[in-house]
Design an enzyme around this catalytic site. Structure first.
Site, PDB file in Angstrom:
ATOM      1  N   GLU A   1       9.160  16.573  14.882  1.00 24.76           N
ATOM      2  CA  GLU A   1       9.587  16.496  13.529  1.00 24.76           C
ATOM      3  C   GLU A   1       8.938  17.363  12.565  1.00 24.76           C
ATOM      4  OE1 GLU A   1       8.419  12.799  11.560  1.00 24.76           O
ATOM      5  OE2 GLU A   1      10.717  12.335  11.018  1.00 24.76           O
TER       6      GLU A   1
ATOM      7  N   LYS B   1       0.890  -1.265   0.178  1.00 28.31           N
ATOM      8  CA  LYS B   1       0.053  -0.113  -0.116  1.00 28.31           C
ATOM      9  C   LYS B   1       0.610   1.166   0.107  1.00 28.31           C
ATOM     10  CE  LYS B   1      -1.883   2.825   1.854  1.00 28.31           C
ATOM     11  NZ  LYS B   1      -1.703   4.390   1.337  1.00 28.31           N
TER      12      LYS B   1
ATOM     13  N   CYS C   1      13.523  10.778   7.124  1.00 25.55           N
ATOM     14  CA  CYS C   1      13.165  10.179   8.548  1.00 25.55           C
ATOM     15  C   CYS C   1      14.593  10.533   9.310  1.00 25.55           C
ATOM     16  CB  CYS C   1      12.433   8.796   8.586  1.00 25.55           C
ATOM     17  SG  CYS C   1      13.661   7.946   7.623  1.00 25.55           S
TER      18      CYS C   1
ATOM     19  N   GLU D   1       9.018   1.728  11.185  1.00 17.89           N
ATOM     20  CA  GLU D   1      10.115   2.476  11.004  1.00 17.89           C
ATOM     21  C   GLU D   1       9.433   4.024  10.948  1.00 17.89           C
ATOM     22  OE1 GLU D   1      13.421   1.867  10.609  1.00 17.89           O
ATOM     23  OE2 GLU D   1      13.528  -0.186   9.745  1.00 17.89           O
TER      24      GLU D   1
HETATM   25  P1  NAD Z   1       1.970   8.648   7.378  1.00 15.38           P
HETATM   26  O1  NAD Z   1       2.380   7.899   8.584  1.00 15.38           O
HETATM   27  O2  NAD Z   1       1.021   9.752   7.386  1.00 15.38           O
HETATM   28  O3  NAD Z   1       1.799   7.602   6.131  1.00 15.38           O
HETATM   29  C1  NAD Z   1       2.478   6.538   5.989  1.00 15.38           C
HETATM   30  C2  NAD Z   1       1.894   5.628   5.191  1.00 15.38           C
HETATM   31  O4  NAD Z   1       0.800   4.864   6.009  1.00 15.38           O
HETATM   32  C3  NAD Z   1       1.088   6.007   3.790  1.00 15.38           C
HETATM   33  O5  NAD Z   1       1.036   4.926   3.011  1.00 15.38           O
HETATM   34  C4  NAD Z   1      -0.341   6.136   4.433  1.00 15.38           C
HETATM   35  O6  NAD Z   1      -1.318   6.113   3.386  1.00 15.38           O
HETATM   36  C5  NAD Z   1      -0.490   5.206   5.387  1.00 15.38           C
HETATM   37  N1  NAD Z   1      -1.569   5.518   6.380  1.00 15.38           N
HETATM   38  C6  NAD Z   1      -1.820   6.659   7.078  1.00 15.38           C
HETATM   39  N2  NAD Z   1      -2.814   6.529   7.957  1.00 15.38           N
HETATM   40  C7  NAD Z   1      -2.872   5.123   8.064  1.00 15.38           C
HETATM   41  C8  NAD Z   1      -3.781   4.460   8.743  1.00 15.38           C
HETATM   42  N3  NAD Z   1      -4.745   5.004   9.724  1.00 15.38           N
HETATM   43  N4  NAD Z   1      -3.532   2.949   8.824  1.00 15.38           N
HETATM   44  C9  NAD Z   1      -2.749   2.444   7.952  1.00 15.38           C
HETATM   45  N5  NAD Z   1      -2.293   3.111   7.084  1.00 15.38           N
HETATM   46  C10 NAD Z   1      -2.145   4.413   7.035  1.00 15.38           C
HETATM   47  O7  NAD Z   1       3.558   9.188   7.158  1.00 15.38           O
HETATM   48  P2  NAD Z   1       4.038  10.149   5.807  1.00 15.38           P
HETATM   49  O8  NAD Z   1       3.302  11.566   6.133  1.00 15.38           O
HETATM   50  O9  NAD Z   1       3.641   9.371   4.357  1.00 15.38           O
HETATM   51  O10 NAD Z   1       5.559  10.077   5.822  1.00 15.38           O
HETATM   52  C11 NAD Z   1       6.196  10.794   6.461  1.00 15.38           C
HETATM   53  C12 NAD Z   1       6.544  10.022   8.006  1.00 15.38           C
HETATM   54  O11 NAD Z   1       7.326   9.172   7.757  1.00 15.38           O
HETATM   55  C13 NAD Z   1       7.544  10.862   8.912  1.00 15.38           C
HETATM   56  O12 NAD Z   1       7.288  10.665  10.161  1.00 15.38           O
HETATM   57  C14 NAD Z   1       9.152  10.128   8.705  1.00 15.38           C
HETATM   58  O13 NAD Z   1       9.821  10.329   9.618  1.00 15.38           O
HETATM   59  C15 NAD Z   1       8.442   8.990   8.544  1.00 15.38           C
HETATM   60  N6  NAD Z   1       9.631   8.086   7.769  1.00 15.38           N
HETATM   61  C16 NAD Z   1      10.173   7.435   8.693  1.00 15.38           C
HETATM   62  C17 NAD Z   1      11.309   6.491   8.022  1.00 15.38           C
HETATM   63  C18 NAD Z   1      12.066   5.307   8.906  1.00 15.38           C
HETATM   64  O14 NAD Z   1      12.878   4.681   8.071  1.00 15.38           O
HETATM   65  N7  NAD Z   1      12.298   5.296  10.206  1.00 15.38           N
HETATM   66  C19 NAD Z   1      11.612   6.630   6.574  1.00 15.38           C
HETATM   67  C20 NAD Z   1      10.683   7.470   5.900  1.00 15.38           C
HETATM   68  C21 NAD Z   1       9.897   8.449   6.467  1.00 15.38           C
END
Ligand code: NAD
Length: 481
Positions: free
Chosen positions: A384, A175, A284, A250
């Site tokens: 963040e 997804k 991240c 992550e």
């Molecule tokens: P997000 O958490 O909003 O979304 C991530 C994914 O989860 C997307 O595919 C989204 O559609 C899905 N999602 C959203 N709500 C959901 C729910 N209720 N249930 C299941 N899936 C859901 O994050 P984002 O805004 O897309 O990305 C940014 C974040 O990702 C930042 O906090 C960043 O630090 C983190 N990040 C972490 C790493 C790591 O390796 N630790 C790497 C990259 C990004």
């Protein structure tokens, strides 16, 4: 890769709702193409296909040599399709073509080739425990893996999940983030070409709250591999408890980049630049808190600000651009909101501080922004931001630098800059983070585990540690008496 369709059970099909949406190119604010708006019903079909492919299909039973060859071929096909993959990635994310084409898509191809080699090296152990018993362990694939990824490194972070999952014999439902689904769909096409059996790899595009959550709740899914925000990570953990799924999370970060007075200043300035401005700070592991030892603080900030003036912000598809737009209007507003918070809480704005004008009048461009004199307690040092905003925090001593660096709920990454090996190694031990760079920033390799301490999540991706999350250990006793 037909517009508006999902990839389920080896075939392209429209979402059951019949609805589509358009990801927006953040550089032009124009729609890129039509993408299927998948929901619970499509997840239901995709999980059923992945379940069947795991329970009765050829994939988990295939010889590891043959499976490894297919995973290797996926790496080769990614390389052969590099230009298209990079372009699709840049169109949706706003990342520069340089970053997607020279760094991230090639890295993802390496991840597939790296895990292809592991397919033949997954094994249990024999243990001599009793005279009258033969005891050994087996490693099995976990089953159906739900992979949920964010928009900042859409394909790279997918590869960290898909490659080890496939190498170990699992099946996958991916997804992607709704803003950035195109490389996932292109990869489905490459999977067909590589010879993945039907149902082994499925892609459902659509909103996280519906499609993502349906994947988390589905009892037929054995494991969720999630990268995204800490907030959604916590929600997923709560929901996954219902079926006691395996989880790897992550999550976010607020990583300290700590420069001691004896560091090579030029190298540390370059490190500070990549630490916060690579991929517009939507990383991240971004070095978003720059700790400078008091003795060098003034000179360092002045030189860094000078360097930032040369950072070209603009069209991500132009080869000379070093920083593109942030991913969406919403993200731009969030970042600008944090910049306002920094000003209000009394941090000193050194450079940037607003939208960047790139001459087109369009696009979600934010100026590379540096705040000095930040206190570790301020909002811009605690939360963040996920944008090109650096918080500079002075410190007095080694202990003070490390203590302030550790004073965060996150623990994803950190860097220390010094010419003193002992100081570097002591700091590397003392910092509570999953990755510590010494005299470097943002280095990654398919063979080296990556993941977080504290609220940056748990589990590791890449390396042999990453593979372990995709297998279950079984112990077998044979009575010999
Ligand atoms: P997000 O958490 O909003 O979304 C991530 C994914 O989860 C997307 O595919 C989204 O559609 C899905 N999602 C959203 N709500 C959901 C729910 N209720 N249930 C299941 N899936 C859901 O994050 P984002 O805004 O897309 O990305 C940014 C974040 O990702 C930042 O906090 C960043 O630090 C983190 N990040 C972490 C790493 C790591 O390796 N630790 C790497 C990259 C990004």
């Amino acid at each position: 890769m037909p517009a508006g369709q999902l990839f389920i059970n080896g075939t392209w099909r429209p979402p059951l709702s019949g609805e589509t949406y358009s990801p927006i190119n953040p550089a032009t604010e124009e729609p890129v193409t039509q993408v299927g708006k998948g929901d619970e019903r499509d997840i239901d079909l995709a999980v059923a296909a992945a379940r069947k492919a795991f329970d009765s299909g050829p994939w988990p039973k295939m010889s590891p040599h043959d499976r490894g060859r297919i995973v290797w071929k996926l790496g080769e096909l990614i390389t052969q399709n590099l230009d298209e993959m990079a372009r699709l990635e840049s169109l949706c994310t706003g990342k520069t073509l340089f970053d997607s084409g020279k760094v991230e898509i090639p890295f993802a191809a390496d991840v597939f080739r790296y895990y292809a080699g592991w397919a033949t090296k997954i094994h249990g152990e024999t243990l001599q425990l009793r005279d009258n018993a033969f005891t050994f362990t087996l490693r099995h694939p976990v089953g159906v893996v739900g992979a949920i990824v964010p928009w900042n490194f859409p394909f790279l972070l997918s590869s960290w999940k898909i490659a080890p999952a496939l190498a170990a014999g699992n099946t996958v439902v991916l997804k992607p983030a709704s803003q950035t689904p195109l490389t996932a769909l292109k990869f489905a096409e490459l999977g067909q070409e590589a010879g993945l059996p039907e149902g082994v790899f499925n892609v459902v595009t659509g909103p996280g709250g519906q499609a993502g959550m349906a994947l988390v709740r589905d009892a037929r899914v054995d494991k969720i591999a999630f990268t995204g925000s800490t907030e959604v990570g916590k929600q997923i953990m709560r929901e996954a408890a219902g079926t006691l799924k395996r989880l790897s999370l992550e999550l976010g970060g607020k990583s300290p980049n700590i420069v001691f007075a004896d560091a090579d200043m030029e190298a540390a300035i370059r490190g500070a630049m990549t630490g916060i401005f690579y991929n517009k700070g939507e990383v991240c592991a971004a070095g978003s808190r720059l700790f400078l030892e008091e003795k060098i603080h003034g000179e360092f900030v002045a030189k860094l600000a000078e360097r930032v003036k040369g950072l070209k912000v603009g069209d991500p598809l132009d080869k000379s651009t070093r920083m593109g737009p942030v991913v969406s209007r919403q993200q731009m507003e969030t970042v600008l909101g944090y910049i306002e918070a920094g000003k209000k809480e009394g941090a000193r704005l050194v450079t940037g501080g607003g939208r960047a004008n790139v001459g087109t009048g369009k696009g979600y461009f934010v100026e590379p922004t540096i705040f000095d004199g930040v206190g570790n307690h301020m909002t811009i040092a605690r939360e963040e931001i996920f944008g090109p905003v650096l918080a500079v925090i002075p410190f007095k001593s080694v202990e003070d630098g490390i203590a302030q660096g550790n004073a965060t709920t996150y623990g994803l990454a950190a860097a220390v800059w010094t010419r003193d090996v002992a100081k570097a190694l002591k700091a590397a031990r003392a910092i509570r983070a999953g990755t510590v760079w010494v005299n470097a920033y943002n280095l990654y390799d398919a063979a080296l585990p990556f993941g977080g301490f504290k609220e940056s999540g748990f589990g590791r991706e890449m390396g042999s540690a990453g593979l372990e999350h995709y297998t279950e250990v079984k112990s077998v006793w044979v009575d010999l008496s």
